[in-house]
Design an enzyme around this catalytic site. Structure first.
Site, PDB file in Angstrom:
ATOM      1  N   ASP A 283       0.934  -0.968   0.035  1.00 19.25           N
ATOM      2  CA  ASP A 283      -0.106  -0.078  -0.047  1.00 19.25           C
ATOM      3  C   ASP A 283       0.905   1.247   0.069  1.00 19.25           C
ATOM      4  O   ASP A 283       2.164   1.129   0.147  1.00 19.25           O
ATOM      5  CB  ASP A 283      -0.995   0.002   1.193  1.00 19.25           C
ATOM      6  CG  ASP A 283      -2.323   0.609   0.737  1.00 19.25           C
ATOM      7  OD1 ASP A 283      -2.405   1.673   0.017  1.00 19.25           O
ATOM      8  OD2 ASP A 283      -3.403   0.062   1.303  1.00 19.25           O
TER       9      ASP A 283
ATOM     10  N   ASP B 268       4.618   3.126  -3.589  1.00 17.34           N
ATOM     11  CA  ASP B 268       3.281   3.930  -4.228  1.00 17.34           C
ATOM     12  C   ASP B 268       3.419   3.402  -5.701  1.00 17.34           C
ATOM     13  O   ASP B 268       4.312   3.466  -6.563  1.00 17.34           O
ATOM     14  CB  ASP B 268       3.541   5.286  -4.454  1.00 17.34           C
ATOM     15  CG  ASP B 268       2.769   6.316  -5.234  1.00 17.34           C
ATOM     16  OD1 ASP B 268       1.904   5.845  -5.978  1.00 17.34           O
ATOM     17  OD2 ASP B 268       2.965   7.491  -5.442  1.00 17.34           O
TER      18      ASP B 268
ATOM     19  N   LYS C  52     -17.334  12.086 -10.657  1.00 18.81           N
ATOM     20  CA  LYS C  52     -18.056  13.424 -11.123  1.00 18.81           C
ATOM     21  C   LYS C  52     -18.465  12.922 -12.622  1.00 18.81           C
ATOM     22  O   LYS C  52     -17.979  12.265 -13.195  1.00 18.81           O
ATOM     23  CB  LYS C  52     -17.072  14.416 -11.129  1.00 18.81           C
ATOM     24  CG  LYS C  52     -16.582  14.894  -9.752  1.00 18.81           C
ATOM     25  CD  LYS C  52     -17.725  15.859  -9.217  1.00 18.81           C
ATOM     26  CE  LYS C  52     -17.377  16.608  -7.805  1.00 18.81           C
ATOM     27  NZ  LYS C  52     -18.277  17.157  -7.284  1.00 18.81           N
TER      28      LYS C  52
ATOM     29  N   TYR D 123     -13.722   6.205 -13.628  1.00 16.45           N
ATOM     30  CA  TYR D 123     -13.532   4.704 -12.982  1.00 16.45           C
ATOM     31  C   TYR D 123     -13.829   3.593 -14.035  1.00 16.45           C
ATOM     32  O   TYR D 123     -13.449   2.694 -14.281  1.00 16.45           O
ATOM     33  CB  TYR D 123     -14.501   4.637 -11.816  1.00 16.45           C
ATOM     34  CG  TYR D 123     -14.226   3.284 -11.027  1.00 16.45           C
ATOM     35  CD1 TYR D 123     -13.229   3.271 -10.194  1.00 16.45           C
ATOM     36  CD2 TYR D 123     -15.340   2.448 -11.090  1.00 16.45           C
ATOM     37  CE1 TYR D 123     -13.078   2.124  -9.415  1.00 16.45           C
ATOM     38  CE2 TYR D 123     -15.339   1.243 -10.275  1.00 16.45           C
ATOM     39  CZ  TYR D 123     -14.087   1.031  -9.508  1.00 16.45           C
ATOM     40  OH  TYR D 123     -14.047  -0.274  -8.678  1.00 16.45           O
TER      41      TYR D 123
END
Length: 447
Positions: A239, A262, A295, A353
């Protein structure tokens, strides 16, 4: 996150009220617990295809009682917990009548939480047009049965290529068990395994194996780490460095290792390869890490667009390529990606997404043939509504719609995704390659 409606309609008064006014009555799913029997029991085996003998051999090596439909002498009111119909012999439309006869006679015999599997030959492997048509027709039957049998019963279709018979065991064991509680209406294709036959212990199939799980500090990622560790794997939990405390706690909970990384960093592949050089190659790699920045595209910032694609799609692509290029996966290795039904059907306010998760499917389908040359499989799961911290933030009415708009009338749990990944990552699942398996209770979205 608790499902209060599910709890209510399974209480005495809630059940009476639901029956009186015609409300949906989902059953709490029965999931696998350590120490429980592995397969549904008893199971009816029917059909006259090339896999029937193989299926009986599987049951003879377990405690499951299997009987052919022709020899079952018990009254039709006696419940069974599973049914396997070998339809590989179905060569024309007239042969489809055999499936009608069997399921018409036995549908009511299936108990709650029963498991049903139909076995077929994929149309692309059929010898003539009538056979190809009849075999393709099985998909409509299976998906309809999965919607109409109710009572938390699941139904799947497994197409087994000629020569892939020995690759069937892991898939049958999964779909006839409680591990597949939230998987239904799926069509799986089995090919000849990409790797050589191995000897394993079904109780601890990952013993002595190393697994990498990204996004492992919580939620679905943590559940994946727990299931793989339960089945014997040493799990390297990955993570972002900002989550190092939670990551270390997760790794400790599964007796694994923590690797703060990362995955979108320019040197992520190099750092991962350095880990491989020091500790050894992986047997399982699960690309689970993902983010949302929802969004509508008219209101979405460029940063929101790029960040979602970077985490959800670009990182799995680059890391997978680097691992394959540098022998970071052992022969018999498994790459499993987490897609989404949003990547299959799209979703309002999730263009970034959905793009990333559809791209994951492209990654699986494009990378699988190349990986197979190294005896590695590449597959994906596509979760539907799963009860996580992320879905807990969804507005109530939308959340309830997400829970009820599937054949099982409820949301799934992170462990449902984890169990499906464990099947795809299983050492005996070398015949499952380039597949995308929905873990959604047969969601109506994109069905």
């Amino acid at each position: 996150m608790s499902d209060r409606y599910l709890s209510f309609v399974n209480s005495l008064w809630g059940r009476r009220l639901a029956q009186a006014v015609g409300l949906p009555q989902p059953l709490p799913l029965q999931r696998h617990r350590s120490g429980q029997p592995g397969l549904a029991n008893p199971v009816i085996v029917a059909g006259a295809g090339r896999l029937t003998e193989h299926v009986h051999r599987l049951f003879s090596s377990t405690d499951t009682v299997a009987a052919t439909a022709a020899t079952v002498k018990a009254p039709s009111t006696v419940k069974v917990q599973g049914a396997v119909f070998d339809a590989t012999h179905v060569a024309d439309l007239q042969h489809l009548d055999e499936l009608y006869t069997f399921f018409h006679a036995n549908a009511r015999r299936l108990g709650q939480h029963a498991r049903v599997v139909v076995l077929g030959t994929a149309p692309e492997h059929c010898q003539d047009l009538p056979q190809a048509v009849a075999q393709r027709a099985l998909e409509g039957l299976v998906r309809s049965l999965a919607k109409e049998l109710r009572r938390a019963i699941t139904v799947q279709l497994i197409y087994v290529a000629p020569g892939a018979e020995d690759a069937l065991d892991s898939s049958l064991r999964f779909f006839l068990s409680r591990r597949s509680a939230y998987v239904s209406g799926q069509v799986i294709r089995l090919q000849k395994p990409v790797d050589s036959h191995i000897t394993l212990h079904w109780d601890k199939p990952f013993a002595g194996r190393r697994a990498l799980v990204t996004g492992a500090s919580r939620g679905i990622g943590l559940a994946i780490a727990q299931v793989l560790a339960r089945d014997g794997a040493h799990v390297v939990c990955v993570d972002v460095p900002q989550a190092q405390s939670a990551l270390q706690q997760a790794a400790d909970s599964v007796d694994g290792s923590a690797l703060p990384l990362d995955i979108t960093a320019p040197d992520a592949a190099a750092l991962l390869q350095a880990h491989v050089s020091q500790y050894g190659a992986f047997d399982v790699v699960v690309h689970n890490a993902g983010i949302t920045r929802d969004k509508t595209i008219a209101k979405m910032t460029e940063t929101a667009w790029r960040s979602v694609l970077a985490v959800n799609l670009e990182a799995p692509l680059q890391l997978s390529q680097a691992l394959l290029d540098n022998h970071g996966l052992n022969p018999g290795g498994r790459i499993v990606c987490v897609s989404s039904i949003s990547g299959i059907a799209g979703n309002l306010g999730q263009s970034n997404y959905a793009t990333s998760k559809a791209g994951v499917i492209g990654l699986v389908q494009g990378l699988a043939p190349r990986a197979a040359a190294q005896q590695v499989t590449v597959n994906a799961v596509a979760p539907g509504f799963i009860e996580t911290q992320m879905t807990a933030k969804v507005p109530l009415l939308i959340r309830e719609a997400g829970r009820r708009m599937n054949s099982l009338l409820q949301g799934g749990q992170p462990v449902d995704v984890a169990e499906t990944i464990a099947w795809l990552a299983h050492p005996a699942s070398g015949g499952v390659n380039s597949q995308v398996v929905r873990v959604c209770g047969q969601s109506l979205l994109g069905a």
